[in-house]
Design an enzyme around this catalytic site. Structure first.
Site, PDB file in Angstrom:
ATOM      1  N   HIS A 197       0.844  -1.201   0.000  1.00 38.75           N
ATOM      2  CA  HIS A 197       0.000   0.000   0.000  1.00 38.75           C
ATOM      3  C   HIS A 197       0.874   1.242   0.000  1.00 38.75           C
ATOM      4  O   HIS A 197       2.092   1.153   0.104  1.00 38.75           O
ATOM      5  CB  HIS A 197      -0.998  -0.012   1.158  1.00 38.75           C
ATOM      6  CG  HIS A 197      -0.384   0.123   2.530  1.00 38.75           C
ATOM      7  ND1 HIS A 197       0.429  -0.835   3.074  1.00 38.75           N
ATOM      8  CD2 HIS A 197      -0.480   1.109   3.462  1.00 38.75           C
ATOM      9  CE1 HIS A 197       0.807  -0.444   4.300  1.00 38.75           C
ATOM     10  NE2 HIS A 197       0.269   0.728   4.542  1.00 38.75           N
TER      11      HIS A 197
ATOM     12  N   HIS B 252       1.457   4.010   1.887  1.00 41.53           N
ATOM     13  CA  HIS B 252       2.013   4.799   2.993  1.00 41.53           C
ATOM     14  C   HIS B 252       3.537   4.907   2.904  1.00 41.53           C
ATOM     15  O   HIS B 252       4.219   3.965   2.517  1.00 41.53           O
ATOM     16  CB  HIS B 252       1.597   4.197   4.341  1.00 41.53           C
ATOM     17  CG  HIS B 252       0.148   4.453   4.653  1.00 41.53           C
ATOM     18  ND1 HIS B 252      -0.570   3.698   5.549  1.00 41.53           N
ATOM     19  CD2 HIS B 252      -0.710   5.397   4.179  1.00 41.53           C
ATOM     20  CE1 HIS B 252      -1.812   4.168   5.619  1.00 41.53           C
ATOM     21  NE2 HIS B 252      -1.924   5.190   4.802  1.00 41.53           N
TER      22      HIS B 252
ATOM     23  N   ASP C 215       5.955   4.850   5.020  1.00 41.29           N
ATOM     24  CA  ASP C 215       6.837   3.906   5.721  1.00 41.29           C
ATOM     25  C   ASP C 215       6.895   2.565   4.994  1.00 41.29           C
ATOM     26  O   ASP C 215       7.627   1.657   5.414  1.00 41.29           O
ATOM     27  CB  ASP C 215       6.415   3.732   7.191  1.00 41.29           C
ATOM     28  CG  ASP C 215       5.022   3.149   7.365  1.00 41.29           C
ATOM     29  OD1 ASP C 215       4.088   3.615   6.680  1.00 41.29           O
ATOM     30  OD2 ASP C 215       4.856   2.232   8.194  1.00 41.29           O
ATOM     31  N   HIS C 216       6.160   2.453   3.863  1.00 39.02           N
ATOM     32  CA  HIS C 216       6.197   1.232   3.048  1.00 39.02           C
ATOM     33  C   HIS C 216       6.767   1.484   1.654  1.00 39.02           C
ATOM     34  O   HIS C 216       7.068   0.546   0.921  1.00 39.02           O
ATOM     35  CB  HIS C 216       4.792   0.634   2.932  1.00 39.02           C
ATOM     36  CG  HIS C 216       4.238   0.208   4.265  1.00 39.02           C
ATOM     37  ND1 HIS C 216       4.069  -1.103   4.623  1.00 39.02           N
ATOM     38  CD2 HIS C 216       3.879   0.945   5.347  1.00 39.02           C
ATOM     39  CE1 HIS C 216       3.608  -1.162   5.865  1.00 39.02           C
ATOM     40  NE2 HIS C 216       3.484   0.077   6.330  1.00 39.02           N
TER      41      HIS C 216
ATOM     42  N   HIS D  29      -7.410  -0.748   5.593  1.00 37.82           N
ATOM     43  CA  HIS D  29      -6.386   0.186   6.088  1.00 37.82           C
ATOM     44  C   HIS D  29      -6.208   1.315   5.069  1.00 37.82           C
ATOM     45  O   HIS D  29      -6.242   2.491   5.425  1.00 37.82           O
ATOM     46  CB  HIS D  29      -5.095  -0.596   6.316  1.00 37.82           C
ATOM     47  CG  HIS D  29      -3.928   0.234   6.749  1.00 37.82           C
ATOM     48  ND1 HIS D  29      -3.870   0.856   7.979  1.00 37.82           N
ATOM     49  CD2 HIS D  29      -2.765   0.531   6.124  1.00 37.82           C
ATOM     50  CE1 HIS D  29      -2.720   1.505   8.080  1.00 37.82           C
ATOM     51  NE2 HIS D  29      -2.030   1.332   6.965  1.00 37.82           N
TER      52      HIS D  29
ATOM     53  N   ASP E 213      -0.068  -3.761   6.313  1.00 41.12           N
ATOM     54  CA  ASP E 213      -0.713  -3.217   7.514  1.00 41.12           C
ATOM     55  C   ASP E 213      -2.172  -3.661   7.626  1.00 41.12           C
ATOM     56  O   ASP E 213      -2.993  -2.958   8.219  1.00 41.12           O
ATOM     57  CB  ASP E 213      -0.662  -1.682   7.506  1.00 41.12           C
ATOM     58  CG  ASP E 213       0.730  -1.138   7.806  1.00 41.12           C
ATOM     59  OD1 ASP E 213       1.635  -1.938   8.108  1.00 41.12           O
ATOM     60  OD2 ASP E 213       0.910   0.095   7.720  1.00 41.12           O
TER      61      ASP E 213
ATOM     62  N   HIS F  82       4.676  -4.532  10.908  1.00 44.52           N
ATOM     63  CA  HIS F  82       5.040  -3.821  12.142  1.00 44.52           C
ATOM     64  C   HIS F  82       5.131  -4.779  13.329  1.00 44.52           C
ATOM     65  O   HIS F  82       4.384  -5.753  13.414  1.00 44.52           O
ATOM     66  CB  HIS F  82       4.014  -2.730  12.491  1.00 44.52           C
ATOM     67  CG  HIS F  82       4.005  -1.577  11.543  1.00 44.52           C
ATOM     68  ND1 HIS F  82       4.800  -0.463  11.719  1.00 44.52           N
ATOM     69  CD2 HIS F  82       3.313  -1.373  10.399  1.00 44.52           C
ATOM     70  CE1 HIS F  82       4.574   0.400  10.730  1.00 44.52           C
ATOM     71  NE2 HIS F  82       3.680  -0.137   9.915  1.00 44.52           N
TER      72      HIS F  82
HETATM   73 ZN   LIG Z   1       2.942   0.768   8.176  1.00 44.89          ZN
HETATM   74 ZN   LIG Z   2      -0.010   1.763   6.453  1.00 48.25          ZN
END
Ligand SMILES: [Zn+2]
Ligand SMILES: [Zn+2]
Length: 256
Positions: free
Chosen positions: A52, A54, A56-57, A108, A130, A168
């Site tokens: 996805h 985001h 942090d990905h 998410h 996530d 995570h």
């Molecule tokens: Zn994440």
């Molecule tokens: Zn995420």
């Protein structure tokens, strides 16, 4: 094949799978730990799988692609650093001789996908970003409770032996909440003790398995009588399965 959880940021894992020569990485939010592992292990990066959009990905996707020429795969319905091969549920991705099936798991984010392979060295493997965490699930930033419940149902239907690679290390916090929901679940109490021991030694609690999550994760158990009763004691208006799931997610958001 070897599966490695590379820690990044506060609590992310960047999953690296390799055969001693070539590697794939999932959701590289940061390029540096991946580049370091490739160098240390003498690997060529063949592919980057993104679940996805985001940051942090995806933050390390462009740098890794530019440095290695790896092919990038990601959800068609999300903004992923271009160019990438857009995927939707049911598509197959062949990487390192493994066929990954793409599963749509909105909730998410609106276009979130997961990657499932039914046999990697004898056991199934899932990269779920996530969407599913050990003992928990992702927050609903873009999707509805009904969508997330259906997405988790699809993952819960995978074989029990499936190794679950979540993005995570949220396990201990999730299990503390799970215990508040289901205080009489003995498997949950056992697993929490085992995970506490792992974290005291700095060891990841992941991968989990679908069989374990079905036994301990309240978000896969919202139709179990004990979980439903507990949610309804907390939110009396939760009177169908989607409302129970929504109230469970809301309870977790407020849980301290
Ligand atoms: Zn994440
Ligand atoms: Zn995420």
């Amino acid at each position: 094949m070897e599966l490695i959880a590379l820690p990044a940021f506060e609590d992310n894992y960047l999953w690296l799978l390799h055969d001693g020569h070539q590697a794939l990485v999932v959701d590289p939010g940061d390029a540096a730990p991946v580049a370091g592992a490739l160098r240390r292990l003498g690997l060529r990066l063949a592919a980057i799988l993104v679940t996805h959009h985001h940051g942090d990905h995806t933050g390390g996707v462009a740098a890794l692609r530019d440095a290695t020429g790896a092919q990038v795969f990601g959800p068609a319905r999300e903004r992923i650093p271009e160019p990438f091969t857009p995927l939707a549920g049911g598509n197959l991705v062949e990487v390192l001789g493994i066929a990954f099936r793409v599963i749509d798991v909105p909730g998410h984010t609106a276009g979130h996908v997961a990657y499932f392979a039914d046999d990697v060295d004898g056991a199934p493997l899932l990269f779920c970003g996530d969407t599913l965490f050990s003992g928990g699930c992702g927050r609903l930033f873009e999707g509805t409770p009904a969508q997330m419940l259906a997405s988790l149902d699809a993952l819960a239907a995978l074989p029990e032996a499936t190794r679950v690679c979540c993005a995570h290390e949220y396990t201990l916090g999730n299990l503390r909440f799970a215990r508040a929901v289901e205080p009489a679940n003995a498997a949950l109490a056992d697993h929490e003790r085992a995970c506490q021991a792992l974290r005291e030694r700095g060891v990841p609690t992941l991968p989990s398995s679908i069989g374990l999550e079905r036994a301990i994760n309240p978000f896969l158990r919202s139709r179990e009588a004990a979980v439903t009763r507990s949610v309804q004691a907390h939110a009396a208006s939760a009177n169908d399965e989607v409302a129970v799931f929504a109230a469970l997610r809301q309870w977790k958001n407020e849980f301290r």
